[in-house]
Structures are given as structure tokens and as C-alpha cells.
Design a protein around this motif. Structure first.
Motif, PDB file in Angstrom:
ATOM      1  N   LEU A  49       0.852  -1.190   0.000  1.00 13.60           N
ATOM      2  CA  LEU A  49       0.000   0.000   0.000  1.00 13.60           C
ATOM      3  C   LEU A  49       0.884   1.234   0.000  1.00 13.60           C
ATOM      4  N   SER A  50       0.562   2.201  -0.836  1.00 14.33           N
ATOM      5  CA  SER A  50       1.317   3.457  -0.830  1.00 14.33           C
ATOM      6  C   SER A  50       0.334   4.613  -0.920  1.00 14.33           C
ATOM      7  N   GLY A  51       0.649   5.665  -0.184  1.00 14.00           N
ATOM      8  CA  GLY A  51      -0.210   6.844  -0.160  1.00 14.00           C
ATOM      9  C   GLY A  51       0.328   7.876   0.793  1.00 14.00           C
ATOM     10  N   LYS A  52      -0.560   8.691   1.336  1.00 16.86           N
ATOM     11  CA  LYS A  52      -0.142   9.789   2.209  1.00 16.86           C
ATOM     12  C   LYS A  52       0.507   9.302   3.504  1.00 16.86           C
ATOM     13  N   ASN A  53       0.213   8.080   3.925  1.00 14.77           N
ATOM     14  CA  ASN A  53       0.805   7.520   5.145  1.00 14.77           C
ATOM     15  C   ASN A  53       2.085   6.737   4.872  1.00 14.77           C
ATOM     16  N   GLY A  54       2.650   6.879   3.694  1.00 16.33           N
ATOM     17  CA  GLY A  54       3.871   6.159   3.344  1.00 16.33           C
ATOM     18  C   GLY A  54       3.568   4.833   2.654  1.00 16.33           C
ATOM     19  N   ILE A  55       4.550   3.966   2.685  1.00 20.93           N
ATOM     20  CA  ILE A  55       4.421   2.654   2.042  1.00 20.93           C
ATOM     21  C   ILE A  55       4.366   1.587   3.126  1.00 20.93           C
ATOM     22  N   LYS A  56       3.420   0.688   2.984  1.00 22.13           N
ATOM     23  CA  LYS A  56       3.251  -0.397   3.938  1.00 22.13           C
ATOM     24  C   LYS A  56       3.144  -1.698   3.164  1.00 22.13           C
ATOM     25  N   GLN A  57       3.874  -2.721   3.586  1.00 23.31           N
ATOM     26  CA  GLN A  57       3.844  -4.012   2.889  1.00 23.31           C
ATOM     27  C   GLN A  57       3.567  -5.113   3.899  1.00 23.31           C
ATOM     28  N   ASP A  58       2.783  -6.099   3.490  1.00 18.97           N
ATOM     29  CA  ASP A  58       2.442  -7.224   4.356  1.00 18.97           C
ATOM     30  C   ASP A  58       2.101  -8.413   3.470  1.00 18.97           C
ATOM     31  N   GLY A  59       1.807  -9.532   4.073  1.00 17.66           N
ATOM     32  CA  GLY A  59       1.446 -10.701   3.290  1.00 17.66           C
ATOM     33  C   GLY A  59       1.103 -11.891   4.163  1.00 17.66           C
ATOM     34  N   VAL A  60       0.638 -12.955   3.527  1.00 18.74           N
ATOM     35  CA  VAL A  60       0.291 -14.202   4.196  1.00 18.74           C
ATOM     36  C   VAL A  60       0.685 -15.362   3.297  1.00 18.74           C
ATOM     37  N   SER A  61       0.785 -16.530   3.886  1.00 22.61           N
ATOM     38  CA  SER A  61       1.050 -17.741   3.115  1.00 22.61           C
ATOM     39  C   SER A  61      -0.280 -18.307   2.640  1.00 22.61           C
ATOM     40  N   LEU A  62      -0.327 -18.781   1.402  1.00 19.42           N
ATOM     41  CA  LEU A  62      -1.563 -19.333   0.857  1.00 19.42           C
ATOM     42  C   LEU A  62      -1.725 -20.821   1.158  1.00 19.42           C
ATOM     43  N   ASP A  63      -0.659 -21.511   1.479  1.00 22.43           N
ATOM     44  CA  ASP A  63      -0.709 -22.933   1.835  1.00 22.43           C
ATOM     45  C   ASP A  63      -1.478 -23.771   0.822  1.00 22.43           C
ATOM     46  N   THR A  64      -1.168 -23.614  -0.454  1.00 14.26           N
ATOM     47  CA  THR A  64      -1.816 -24.415  -1.485  1.00 14.26           C
ATOM     48  C   THR A  64      -0.853 -24.656  -2.639  1.00 14.26           C
ATOM     49  N   GLU A  65      -1.099 -25.732  -3.346  1.00 11.57           N
ATOM     50  CA  GLU A  65      -0.324 -26.027  -4.546  1.00 11.57           C
ATOM     51  C   GLU A  65      -1.100 -25.634  -5.801  1.00 11.57           C
ATOM     52  N   LYS A  66      -2.354 -25.269  -5.629  1.00 19.24           N
ATOM     53  CA  LYS A  66      -3.213 -24.903  -6.758  1.00 19.24           C
ATOM     54  C   LYS A  66      -2.982 -23.451  -7.161  1.00 19.24           C
ATOM     55  N   THR A  67      -3.361 -23.122  -8.388  1.00 15.99           N
ATOM     56  CA  THR A  67      -3.210 -21.759  -8.888  1.00 15.99           C
ATOM     57  C   THR A  67      -4.312 -20.880  -8.298  1.00 15.99           C
ATOM     58  N   PRO A  68      -3.943 -19.814  -7.583  1.00 15.85           N
ATOM     59  CA  PRO A  68      -4.959 -18.932  -6.995  1.00 15.85           C
ATOM     60  C   PRO A  68      -5.483 -17.913  -8.006  1.00 15.85           C
ATOM     61  N   ARG A  69      -6.579 -17.277  -7.616  1.00 17.12           N
ATOM     62  CA  ARG A  69      -7.214 -16.234  -8.419  1.00 17.12           C
ATOM     63  C   ARG A  69      -7.498 -15.065  -7.490  1.00 17.12           C
ATOM     64  N   ILE A  70      -7.274 -13.847  -7.976  1.00 16.85           N
ATOM     65  CA  ILE A  70      -7.525 -12.636  -7.179  1.00 16.85           C
ATOM     66  C   ILE A  70      -8.679 -11.866  -7.804  1.00 16.85           C
ATOM     67  N   GLU A  71      -9.643 -11.464  -6.970  1.00 13.78           N
ATOM     68  CA  GLU A  71     -10.751 -10.614  -7.412  1.00 13.78           C
ATOM     69  C   GLU A  71     -10.797  -9.374  -6.527  1.00 13.78           C
ATOM     70  N   ILE A  72     -11.057  -8.240  -7.143  1.00 14.20           N
ATOM     71  CA  ILE A  72     -11.147  -6.971  -6.422  1.00 14.20           C
ATOM     72  C   ILE A  72     -12.623  -6.628  -6.226  1.00 14.20           C
ATOM     73  N   GLY A  73     -12.990  -6.161  -5.023  1.00  9.15           N
ATOM     74  CA  GLY A  73     -14.377  -5.780  -4.762  1.00  9.15           C
ATOM     75  C   GLY A  73     -14.533  -5.213  -3.363  1.00  9.15           C
ATOM     76  N   SER A  74     -15.706  -4.701  -3.074  1.00  6.86           N
ATOM     77  CA  SER A  74     -16.018  -4.175  -1.748  1.00  6.86           C
ATOM     78  C   SER A  74     -16.793  -5.248  -0.989  1.00  6.86           C
ATOM     79  N   TYR A  75     -16.078  -6.088  -0.269  1.00  6.70           N
ATOM     80  CA  TYR A  75     -16.695  -7.239   0.378  1.00  6.70           C
ATOM     81  C   TYR A  75     -17.346  -6.921   1.718  1.00  6.70           C
ATOM     82  N   ASP A  76     -17.050  -5.728   2.283  1.00  4.27           N
ATOM     83  CA  ASP A  76     -17.792  -5.284   3.460  1.00  4.27           C
ATOM     84  C   ASP A  76     -18.868  -4.270   3.048  1.00  4.27           C
ATOM     85  N   PHE A  77     -18.971  -4.024   1.744  1.00  2.00           N
ATOM     86  CA  PHE A  77     -19.989  -3.155   1.136  1.00  2.00           C
ATOM     87  C   PHE A  77     -19.903  -1.711   1.639  1.00  2.00           C
ATOM     88  N   SER A  78     -18.686  -1.272   1.951  1.00  2.00           N
ATOM     89  CA  SER A  78     -18.455   0.098   2.405  1.00  2.00           C
ATOM     90  C   SER A  78     -18.141   1.025   1.241  1.00  2.00           C
TER      91      SER A  78
END
Length: 154
Positions: A49-78
Motif C-alpha cells: 500500500l502506498s499513499g499519504k501515510n507512506g508505504i506499507k507491505q504485508d502478506g500471508v502464506s496461501l498454503d496451497t499447490e493450486k493456482t490462486p485467483r484474485i478478485e477486487i471488490g467491496s466485500y464489506d460493502f463500504s
């Protein structure tokens, strides 16, 4: 000439496999003034993430051998964008395992969200009109429906 054909026959599947195994990346704006890059690198999910508060980086392990897919959306509907990472389960390949991340502007980070029942989102469906998420969970090996309304991350 025959040797070239044999080499091409051997090389083509290897090239197509490496193309399928390539890293996945999405760029979007979760909130005004903030840019996000979400990437799958090997078996890790990393975001920056980059913006007025600087740059912040984080991550998690997916623990899978399968090919993942990423979708963008408002999942809390905010209205703020987050992302969903999904992959087929590593067992029989019957279910889709989903992980939902929403953006928290106060901490300038993505927060992983959990369903209201069960351990994680499985076979997730997003109902935008009614503003809830529906997934599957198991109670004593019996599949059941879980309806989740995510609170808005502050």
C-alpha cells in the motif's frame, strides 16, 4: 529436422507450464489517495500500500499447490475496495477455498475477514444487493450454509 521437432515437442509443454505458474498481480485504489498492489509470489500472497501515510507491505502464506485467483471488490460493502483470493482445495478439488481482505483506512492496511460460522470461506458467493456473503461450512460432516454480514473496518 526431426531433432528440432522432438526438441520443440519437449520444450512446448515446459514453456506453457511456466506461463501458467507465473505470478499473479492486481493493482487498484482501495480508498482515495491510496494505491494497492496485490501479488501472488509462489505460495505467498503479498500486498503493498502506498499513499499519504507512506508505504506499507504485508502478506500471508496461501498454503496451497493450486493456482490462486484474485478478485477486487467491496466485500464489506463500504465502497472501499478489498480483495478476495481463491483456489480449488488441495484434496479432491471439489471445493473453492476463499480468503477475504478488506481495507481499514484508520490503520492503512488490509484486514483478513472470517465468516460468522465455520473456519473459513468455502464456495463463497457475494450478494451485493442484500449486502452479505454466503459460504459453506460443515457441522459433523454435514454441509450447511453460512450467511455473513461483515462489519465495516474502521
Amino acid at each position: 529436422m526431426r531433432i528440432i521437432r522432438v526438441l520443440m515437442a519437449v520444450a512446448m509443454p515446459a514453456i506453457s507450464f511456466s506461463t501458467c505458474a507465473a505470478d499473479i498481480s492486481k493493482t487498484f485504489t482501495p480508498s482515495p489517495g491510496v494505491a494497492a498492489v496485490v501479488e501472488v509470489k509462489g505460495s505467498n500472497l503479498v500486498w503493498r500500500l502506498s499513499g499519504k501515510n507512506g508505504i506499507k507491505q504485508d502478506g500471508v502464506s496461501l498454503d496451497t499447490e493450486k493456482t490462486p485467483r484474485i478478485e477486487i471488490g467491496s466485500y464489506d460493502f463500504s465502497g472501499r475496495l478489498g480483495f478476495l483470493v481463491s483456489h480449488i482445495d488441495d484434496g479432491m478439488g471439489t471445493y473453492e477455498v476463499d480468503r477475504v481482505f478488506t481495507f481499514s483506512p484508520s490503520s492503512n492496511e488490509f484486514v483478513e475477514r472470517s465468516p460468522s460460522c465455520g473456519d473459513g470461506f468455502v464456495n463463497l458467493r457475494v450478494y451485493k444487493k442484500r449486502r452479505y456473503l454466503v459460504s459453506t461450512y460443515w457441522d459433523q460432516n454435514i454441509p450447511k450454509i453460512c450467511v455473513t454480514r461483515l462489519s465495516i473496518a474502521r
